[in-house]
Design an enzyme around this catalytic site. Structure first.
Site, PDB file in Angstrom:
ATOM      1  N   SER A  63       0.828  -1.202   0.000  1.00  0.00           N
ATOM      2  CA  SER A  63       0.000   0.000   0.000  1.00  0.00           C
ATOM      3  C   SER A  63       0.864   1.254   0.000  1.00  0.00           C
ATOM      4  O   SER A  63       1.637   1.467  -0.936  1.00  0.00           O
ATOM      5  CB  SER A  63      -0.966  -0.049   1.189  1.00  0.00           C
ATOM      6  OG  SER A  63      -1.953   0.944   1.094  1.00  0.00           O
ATOM      7  N   ASP A 118      -0.239  -4.148  -4.001  1.00  0.00           N
ATOM      8  CA  ASP A 118      -1.410  -3.283  -4.131  1.00  0.00           C
ATOM      9  C   ASP A 118      -1.062  -1.841  -3.747  1.00  0.00           C
ATOM     10  O   ASP A 118      -1.598  -1.283  -2.772  1.00  0.00           O
ATOM     11  CB  ASP A 118      -2.562  -3.796  -3.269  1.00  0.00           C
ATOM     12  CG  ASP A 118      -3.929  -3.513  -3.895  1.00  0.00           C
ATOM     13  OD1 ASP A 118      -4.019  -3.463  -5.137  1.00  0.00           O
ATOM     14  OD2 ASP A 118      -4.908  -3.337  -3.158  1.00  0.00           O
ATOM     15  N   HIS A 122      -7.623  -5.627  -0.458  1.00  0.00           N
ATOM     16  CA  HIS A 122      -6.353  -4.899  -0.362  1.00  0.00           C
ATOM     17  C   HIS A 122      -5.340  -5.731   0.430  1.00  0.00           C
ATOM     18  O   HIS A 122      -4.200  -5.945  -0.012  1.00  0.00           O
ATOM     19  CB  HIS A 122      -6.638  -3.566   0.336  1.00  0.00           C
ATOM     20  CG  HIS A 122      -5.550  -2.551   0.256  1.00  0.00           C
ATOM     21  ND1 HIS A 122      -4.810  -2.314  -0.880  1.00  0.00           N
ATOM     22  CD2 HIS A 122      -5.086  -1.672   1.205  1.00  0.00           C
ATOM     23  CE1 HIS A 122      -3.941  -1.333  -0.644  1.00  0.00           C
ATOM     24  NE2 HIS A 122      -4.085  -0.946   0.621  1.00  0.00           N
TER      25      HIS A 122
END
Length: 323
Positions: A158, A186, A252
């Site tokens: 992330s 991601d 996610h």
């Protein structure tokens, strides 16, 4: 609209100020660091050595790192960077660290939780540059131990994916040695919608950049960011998360669980099929037939966009290689 304009004016002012002075601000409980010395309060670098239940942890000063006497430079080094919320909220990277420890790799855990804490997302976004600079300093100061960027694999989830990119660009600019590999799990979307590669993870940040997309368009980026980009189950909501309370958040986090599985189960192969674009994939126009493995053992020559299907429950890999 007024809030958005005020925020971007703040970002522009801060960005310009970075060139002039050292800055450190607190907005309530939300800190913002620019060009500050790397504080052990704000960012910790924790070296994990050993295997399985026999793990030793050593705190590293990015400016003057001291390695334990038994550090083995011939064991691969992995650098793992958490995302928004910190290690306590991030099962994606904690699973990856544990998988590497089970194998017996050296791991540097980048703990920047004070700069990425809830509910301070905007400020965590701004802090990614600072954390990337601190990781860059540590990387450069480890060279004297025989630990070179060209043998270092950095894994970021992330916001941590972009931290990895900023660190890679910083190291390459300063000493001309890129990281061997950056894996972006991601990579975060909010506030990283930009055409400027220097403001996000991109293929120039390491010798090889591989990306795993699992919540594209919500928490994760939709666009291709690496030398190779793997879109899992179309890249958006994951089958395992259909019944979850918050499917996009669940999806996610799954990027890290998929990657951890690829470390733990080298015989479990996540196979992707190549396609020219996300649009062509959804329209069913993928014709190349080329396949590639996703995860820890992705080959460094792999290029392009690949689409991977998984099981809807662990173990997620659909192909089992008999070793």
């Amino acid at each position: 609209m007024g809030i958005k304009i005020a925020f971007w004016m703040f970002v522009l002012i801060i960005g310009f100020s970075r060139k002039l002075v050292c800055l450190k601000y607190h907005f309530g409980k939300c800190p913002v660091y620019f060009e500050e010395p790397c504080s052990p309060y704000a960012t910790k670098f924790i070296l994990s050595t050993g295997k399985g239940d026999n793990i030793t942890y050593t705190d590293l000063d990015p400016l003057q790192p001291v390695l334990p006497d038994d550090y083995n430079v011939f064991v691969p080094l992995k650098v793992v960077i958490h995302g928004y919320g910190g290690l306590r909220a991030d099962i994606a990277t904690t699973n990856i660290t544990k998988a590497y420890q089970d194998v017996g790799y050296n791991v540097i855990i980048v703990d920047w939780e004070p700069l990425a804490s809830l509910p301070c997302y905007i400020f965590a976004y701004l802090n990614t540059w600072h954390v990337g600079e601190c990781l860059g300093m540590l990387t450069i100061n480890l060279v004297s131990y025989g630990i070179t960027p060209s043998l270092t694999h950095v894994i970021g989830f992330s916001l941590g994916a972009h931290v990895a990119g900023f660190a890679g660009a910083n190291v390459k600019d300063l000493i001309g040695l890129p990281f061997m590999r950056i894996t972006g799990l991601d990579p975060a979307l909010p506030f990283f919608v930009t055409f400027k590669n220097e403001w996000k993870l991109d293929p120039s940040d390491a010798n090889f950049v591989d990306i795993i997309h699992t919540s594209a368009g919500t928490f994760g980026k939709l666009e291709a960011l690496g030398d190779v980009d793997f879109y899992i189950n179309g890249g958006s909501i994951q089958p395992f998360c259909y019944e979850a309370k918050y499917p996009p958040i669940c999806s996610h986090m799954l990027s890290g669980l998929y990657f951890a599985e690829s470390i733990r189960r080298p015989g479990g192969i996540f196979l992707g099929t190549k396609c020219d674009s996300v649009v062509n994939y959804y329209l069913g126009f993928c014709e190349s037939g080329d396949i590639a493995a996703m995860g820890e053992f992705t080959h460094f020559s792999t290029r392009g966009l690949y689409f991977v299907k998984t099981s809807d429950k662990p173990p997620f890999a659909l192909t089992e290689l008999k070793l």
